[in-house]
Design an enzyme around this catalytic site. Sequence first.
Site, short mmCIF file in Angstrom:
data_model
loop_
_atom_site.label_atom_id
_atom_site.label_comp_id
_atom_site.label_asym_id
_atom_site.label_seq_id
_atom_site.Cartn_x
_atom_site.Cartn_y
_atom_site.Cartn_z
N HIS A 72 0.83 -1.22 0.00
CA HIS A 72 0.00 0.00 0.00
C HIS A 72 0.86 1.26 0.00
CE1 HIS A 72 -3.58 -2.42 1.81
NE2 HIS A 72 -3.50 -2.54 0.51
N CYS A 99 3.34 14.66 -6.38
CA CYS A 99 2.36 15.65 -6.83
C CYS A 99 1.29 14.93 -7.65
CB CYS A 99 3.06 16.69 -7.73
SG CYS A 99 1.88 17.81 -8.51
N CYS A 116 4.36 23.13 -9.31
CA CYS A 116 3.49 23.25 -10.52
C CYS A 116 2.09 23.70 -10.13
CB CYS A 116 3.44 21.91 -11.25
SG CYS A 116 2.29 20.72 -10.50
N GLY A 150 -1.20 -9.62 12.28
CA GLY A 150 -1.95 -8.40 12.61
C GLY A 150 -2.71 -7.78 11.47
N THR A 151 -3.53 -8.61 10.79
CA THR A 151 -4.40 -8.00 9.78
C THR A 151 -5.80 -8.59 9.92
OG1 THR A 151 -4.77 -7.58 7.41
CG2 THR A 151 -3.69 -9.65 7.99
N1 APR Z 1 -0.74 -7.88 17.70
C1 APR Z 1 -1.33 -8.62 16.72
N2 APR Z 1 -2.48 -8.25 16.11
C2 APR Z 1 -3.05 -7.10 16.51
C3 APR Z 1 -2.49 -6.27 17.52
C4 APR Z 1 -1.28 -6.72 18.11
N3 APR Z 1 -0.67 -6.01 19.09
N4 APR Z 1 -3.30 -5.19 17.69
C5 APR Z 1 -4.32 -5.33 16.81
N5 APR Z 1 -4.17 -6.47 16.11
C6 APR Z 1 -5.01 -6.99 15.02
C7 APR Z 1 -6.48 -6.69 15.13
O1 APR Z 1 -7.15 -7.71 15.88
C8 APR Z 1 -6.90 -6.72 13.64
O2 APR Z 1 -7.23 -8.05 13.24
O3 APR Z 1 -4.57 -6.35 13.84
C9 APR Z 1 -5.65 -6.27 12.91
C10 APR Z 1 -5.73 -4.84 12.39
O4 APR Z 1 -6.75 -4.80 11.44
P1 APR Z 1 -7.01 -3.43 10.64
O5 APR Z 1 -7.06 -2.31 11.60
O6 APR Z 1 -8.17 -3.69 9.73
O7 APR Z 1 -5.67 -3.22 9.78
P2 APR Z 1 -5.26 -3.97 8.45
O8 APR Z 1 -5.78 -5.36 8.41
O9 APR Z 1 -3.81 -3.78 8.29
O10 APR Z 1 -6.01 -3.08 7.33
C11 APR Z 1 -5.73 -3.40 6.00
O11 APR Z 1 -7.05 -1.51 5.31
O12 APR Z 1 -7.72 0.61 5.62
C12 APR Z 1 -6.87 -0.17 4.89
O13 APR Z 1 -4.92 0.53 3.85
C13 APR Z 1 -5.43 0.19 5.09
O14 APR Z 1 -3.54 -1.31 4.99
C14 APR Z 1 -4.79 -1.08 5.59
C15 APR Z 1 -5.79 -2.15 5.19
#
Ligand code: APR
Length: 248
Positions: free
Chosen positions: A119, A127, A150, A187-188
């Site tokens: 991302h 720009c 510009c 962590g996603t």
């Molecule tokens: N350790 C592990 N996991 C964690 C922690 C931690 N300390 N804290 C939070 N989490 C988990 C949450 O439970 C959640 O599942 O990390 C995840 C974060 O999820 P999002 O906030 O949705 O972030 P992400 O998955 O990276 O979002 C993806 O969405 O908005 C767009 O571009 C943005 O790259 C981002 C994309």
Amino acid sequence: MKDIYAEAADRIRNAQCVIAVTGAGASVESGIPDFRSPGGLWTKYPPFEYATIEAFHEDPDKVWVMFYELGETLMKAEPNPAHYALARLEEKGFLTAIITQNIDALHQRAGSSTVIEYHGNADTLACSACFRKRRMDISHRDHGAPRCECGGYMKPDVVLFGEIIPPQALLQSETLARTCDALIIVGTSAQVYPAAGLPYTAKDCGAYIIECNVQPTDFTRAITDAFLQGPAGKTLPRLADMVIGDAA
Ligand code: APR
């Protein structure tokens, strides 16, 4: 019953190619709020108002209010043990690449060298008219969106909703997902595609899926083989110690 960490460590040690896919949860312990957890960035700045390319063109000054706040947070952030654990795995030859959704460059600052920024990266601005580049500078905070010589508006080099994933990042990530033997999800929330599709692709191609999160996600129920529950700053160092410890 084999310890889940021992099993995951075994799989990593016996794999030819291991990759990691990281999200905002990997940087929460560095002081950067994630997006969708309670109190996350999207609770303060609704994404359809602040994080789409249409919103940026409609009102760049408004979108820059969020960017300046995020820029200030990123400037204070340091890599945490989760970032260092992945860098150690790479250094010892147990991790081929990191595909990160994060724009904070903390993996690189922790010493990881093969990092695919899916991302983009908030360190540079481009720009929106002539694509001239410059480094992020939050000192203009009181003067609204920074302008280019510009006359165009500068935008951080990050992928907003409605923009395409950098083609090279897309291709490299797809290839890695198809060829890895193990994939570590860190962590996603598994909500945003096409990044969220990568672990499914890896699973379909026979990879062993390890997931680090504080709570289960759609991945956990559907494809995860080893769910390491807890903060990544704790789970990843423990996993890395088990992988590297025996191989030291
Ligand atoms: N350790 C592990 N996991 C964690 C922690 C931690 N300390 N804290 C939070 N989490 C988990 C949450 O439970 C959640 O599942 O990390 C995840 C974060 O999820 P999002 O906030 O949705 O972030 P992400 O998955 O990276 O979002 C993806 O969405 O908005 C767009 O571009 C943005 O790259 C981002 C994309």
